[in-house]
Design an enzyme around this catalytic site. Structure first.
Site, short mmCIF file in Angstrom:
data_model
loop_
_atom_site.label_atom_id
_atom_site.label_comp_id
_atom_site.label_asym_id
_atom_site.label_seq_id
_atom_site.Cartn_x
_atom_site.Cartn_y
_atom_site.Cartn_z
N TYR A 145 0.68 -1.23 0.10
CA TYR A 145 0.12 0.15 -0.06
C TYR A 145 0.79 1.26 0.08
O TYR A 145 0.30 2.34 0.27
CB TYR A 145 -1.05 0.05 1.25
CG TYR A 145 -1.86 -1.06 1.16
CD1 TYR A 145 -2.70 -1.26 0.26
CD2 TYR A 145 -1.73 -2.16 2.41
CE1 TYR A 145 -3.78 -2.51 0.27
CE2 TYR A 145 -2.65 -3.33 2.34
CZ TYR A 145 -3.52 -3.57 1.30
OH TYR A 145 -4.51 -4.57 1.09
N ASP A 170 -2.43 -11.16 8.05
CA ASP A 170 -1.68 -12.32 7.50
C ASP A 170 -0.27 -12.23 8.03
O ASP A 170 0.54 -13.29 8.16
CB ASP A 170 -1.65 -12.09 6.00
CG ASP A 170 -3.06 -12.40 5.33
OD1 ASP A 170 -3.34 -13.62 5.29
OD2 ASP A 170 -3.75 -11.43 5.06
N HIS A 225 5.14 -6.19 -4.27
CA HIS A 225 3.73 -6.53 -4.57
C HIS A 225 2.70 -5.43 -4.54
O HIS A 225 3.06 -4.63 -3.51
CB HIS A 225 3.14 -7.87 -3.71
CG HIS A 225 3.11 -7.75 -2.22
ND1 HIS A 225 1.93 -7.34 -1.64
CD2 HIS A 225 3.95 -7.45 -1.14
CE1 HIS A 225 1.95 -7.29 -0.56
NE2 HIS A 225 3.17 -7.33 -0.15
N TYR A 238 -11.33 -1.33 -1.65
CA TYR A 238 -11.35 -0.96 -0.29
C TYR A 238 -10.09 -0.34 0.30
O TYR A 238 -10.34 0.39 1.46
CB TYR A 238 -11.69 -2.23 0.74
CG TYR A 238 -10.71 -2.89 1.32
CD1 TYR A 238 -9.83 -3.74 0.59
CD2 TYR A 238 -10.37 -2.82 2.70
CE1 TYR A 238 -8.77 -4.49 1.02
CE2 TYR A 238 -9.23 -3.42 3.32
CZ TYR A 238 -8.51 -4.52 2.42
OH TYR A 238 -7.58 -5.07 2.85
N ARG A 239 -9.26 -0.59 -0.38
CA ARG A 239 -7.85 0.08 0.18
C ARG A 239 -6.83 0.03 -1.07
O ARG A 239 -6.89 -0.90 -1.77
CB ARG A 239 -7.28 -0.97 1.36
CG ARG A 239 -6.24 -0.61 2.12
CD ARG A 239 -5.96 -1.63 3.01
NE ARG A 239 -4.92 -1.34 3.93
CZ ARG A 239 -4.49 -2.21 4.73
NH1 ARG A 239 -4.86 -3.51 4.90
NH2 ARG A 239 -3.47 -2.02 5.65
#
Ligand code: ADP
Length: 543
Positions: free
Chosen positions: A105, A166, A405, A486-487
């Site tokens: 993110y 996670d 990622h 959502y993000r």
């Protein structure tokens, strides 16, 4: 692998000359102590457990584009206030992080180049309270899941669990601020919070909920207090810096049991999602339901893509299935990881229903955990779903050398038709842009997020360009069908904010009014979540 680059030039914030900037930094050093303000003179990508606070260690844009000019380390709410007042005086953008491990993110990176990153985690890392009777805690930004877990064990509170995402190295407070999720029944971290302490962009401090009432003893028990409840303004936002946050802790349910079902065909997806919906809403499936594609199961083995395939484009399906035959789960297309909670007789009631429903899919199999070795990935999911922090999930980032990622994460109803539509969009664009895709459907309660993880080599600019083009195309196509994310990563925030545009962008106009009112100088994390202060709007900052 580590990529390092030494910088001689500091990335200065906009509208300030070099000498004025250094003078301002000297003043800040006067407030906080010289050793607590560092200029950014080198970039080191590090890795998850040694994450940089200077930039995004998994940059999907140029490493050098989203970087901080300096890092400051406050030790208290008062020092955070001082930093905010200083930023207003010089109009220098600041960007708060708690730990900065927000991988995928943007991690620690500020949205505007040259912002001063406020690393709250290094010195504000106290667990202020764990209440064993009310089952609550109150933490500062630097408390990680590992730290909270270890403290609860050290105090021998066997009746208390935590909820972990996670990967467990993140901040409990930071993850909740970004609306992250975990995998026990308390997995919705935002929902389970109660009470925040916030430093506003002009330097005042507020406490939300019962925290506004002096002498209260219910700050972590009742999140709403009295009157309008502003907490939501401080999640995924740039309207304040959270310095304290309270949470409910789940009582140990008295037993737990992981299960894994596998399903043979890609086309089983639709029927599976239809089976999952009523079970999840009724809480027979008790935690965030994870339906993972076999491609991800192959990748989580930790071997690089080159161990399977060296051609261009997506790894062909038959090669993934060939590799899957050697896994403990055997060849299949989808894997459902779940957990039942409570004593054996309670678990049996739910597990019997789940078994009957899942076995309706032709060729479905339940994997017997007794057949799995101690280092099987199954046990990583078992730890996570029982609130034990873990980092095994990172293994799939090894798919490419210098792996980074990002994810495409649309929200939808828990329906077969929606799952299929989103799966089709993902495959179409990953095919087009020569990228492998690792999809996971995560069912919250009444909605699901499809998380399509895309791994890339961050030293390969062509691949990075493809990843960005692919994510952008998926966002647009999904929005046309009514799906929104959502993000997201810093690089896609403007685009996604732009899809939430009902009624002539009414929501963004509302957010901008609040932003300009609370942050008149536009210093607080400009551009975070696509929300820009007046000073930056319409000046080409969007990307
Ligand atoms: P992690 O906990 O995963 O290491 P970060 O510390 O990077 O995550 O936080 C994730 C994001 O949440 C940050 O980029 C920032 O936008 C926001 N955030 C984190 N901590 C705070 C805070 N104390 N106050 C306001 N926003 C925060």
């Amino acid at each position: 692998t580590k990529a390092k680059s030494n910088r001689t030039e500091i990335a200065l914030p906009q509208d300030i000359g070099e000498s004025a900037f250094h003078k301002a930094i000297e003043e800040l050093r006067g407030h906080l102590g010289k050793e607590h303000v560092e200029l950014v003179t080198k970039l080191d990508d590090g890795w998850y457990m040694e994450n940089p606070n200077t930039h995004d260690g998994m940059h999907v844009v140029e490493e050098d584009s989203l970087v901080a000019s300096a890092i400051v380390y406050p030790s208290s709410t008062e020092e955070v206030q001082k930093i905010v007042q200083w930023a207003n005086k010089y109009r220098i953008p600041i960007s708060p992080i708690s730990i900065g491990r927000n991988y995928g993110y943007g991690a620690a990176a500020p949205r505007v180049r040259g912002a001063v990153v406020i690393d709250l985690g290094r010195r504000m890392n106290r667990i202020l309270d764990i209440n064993p009777d009310d089952c609550t805690c109150l933490v500062e930004p630097g408390v990680t899941y590992f730290a909270l877990y270890e403290e609860i064990q050290a105090r021998n509170y066997k009746h208390l669990w935590i909820d972990v995402p996670d990967i467990g190295g993140g901040s409990v407070l930071g993850n909740a601020c970004d609306r992250g999720v975990g995998y026990t029944p308390y997995g919705d971290h935002w929902m389970i919070h109660s009470g925040m302490e916030i430093v506003l962009p002009t330097g005042e401090v507020i406490r939300t909920g019962m925290g506004a009432l002096p002498g209260n003893n219910s700050w972590q028990l009742f999140p709403y207090g009295f009157g309008p409840t502003p907490d939501g303004l401080f999640s995924q936002s740039n309207l304040g810096i959270a310095t304290k946050m309270g949470f409910g802790l789940m009582p140990n349910p008295g037993g737990y049991e992981s299960y894994l079902y596998v399903f043979p065909k890609d086309e089983d997806l639709s029927q599976l999602i239809e089976i999952i919906r009523p079970l999840r809403i009724a809480m027979i499936l008790e935690n965030v339901a994870q339906l993972r594609h076999i491609s991800m199961q192959v990748a989580v083995e930790g071997k690089p893509r080159s161990a399977y395939y060296n051609g261009k484009g997506r790894v062909p399906d038959h090669i993934i299935h060939e590799a899957a035959k050697k896994l403990s789960s055997g060849d299949c297309s989808w894997l459902y990881y779940g957990m039942a909670y409570g004593p054996p007789e309670i678990r049996k009631y739910k597990l019997d229903i789940i078994h009957k429903e899942f076995m309706k899919i032709p060729g479905a199999r339940r994997i017997d955990p007794n057949t799995l070795s101690v280092d099987d990935y199954f046990w990583s999911r078992d730890r996570i779903a029982s609130g034990v922090p873990d980092i095994e999930e990172l293994r799939w980032v090894n798919w490419h050398p210098n792996g980074g990622h990002v994810a495409f994460s649309p929200v939808s109803p828990v329906r077969g038709a929606d799952a299929t539509a989103l799966w089709d969009i993902s495959r179409k664009y990953c095919q087009k842009f020569d990228l492998d895709l690792f999809p996971i459907f995560c069912v919250g309660l009444r909605e699901m997020h499809l998380i399509v993880e895309i791994v890339f080599n961050r030293d390969d600019p062509v691949m990075r360009n493809n990843v960005r083009a692919c994510i952008r195309a998926m966002i647009d196509d999904a929005a046309k069908l009514g799906y929104g994310e959502y993000r997201t990563h810093l690089a896609f925030m403007d685009q996604i904010a732009g899809t939430y545009n009902w009624n002539d962008n009414a929501l963004m106009k509302f957010n901008e009014k609040i932003k300009d009112c609370l942050d008149p100088n536009g210093i607080m994390a400009p551009g975070k979540s696509g929300l820009w202060p007046a000073r930056y709007r319409g000046r080409g900052w969007e990307m």
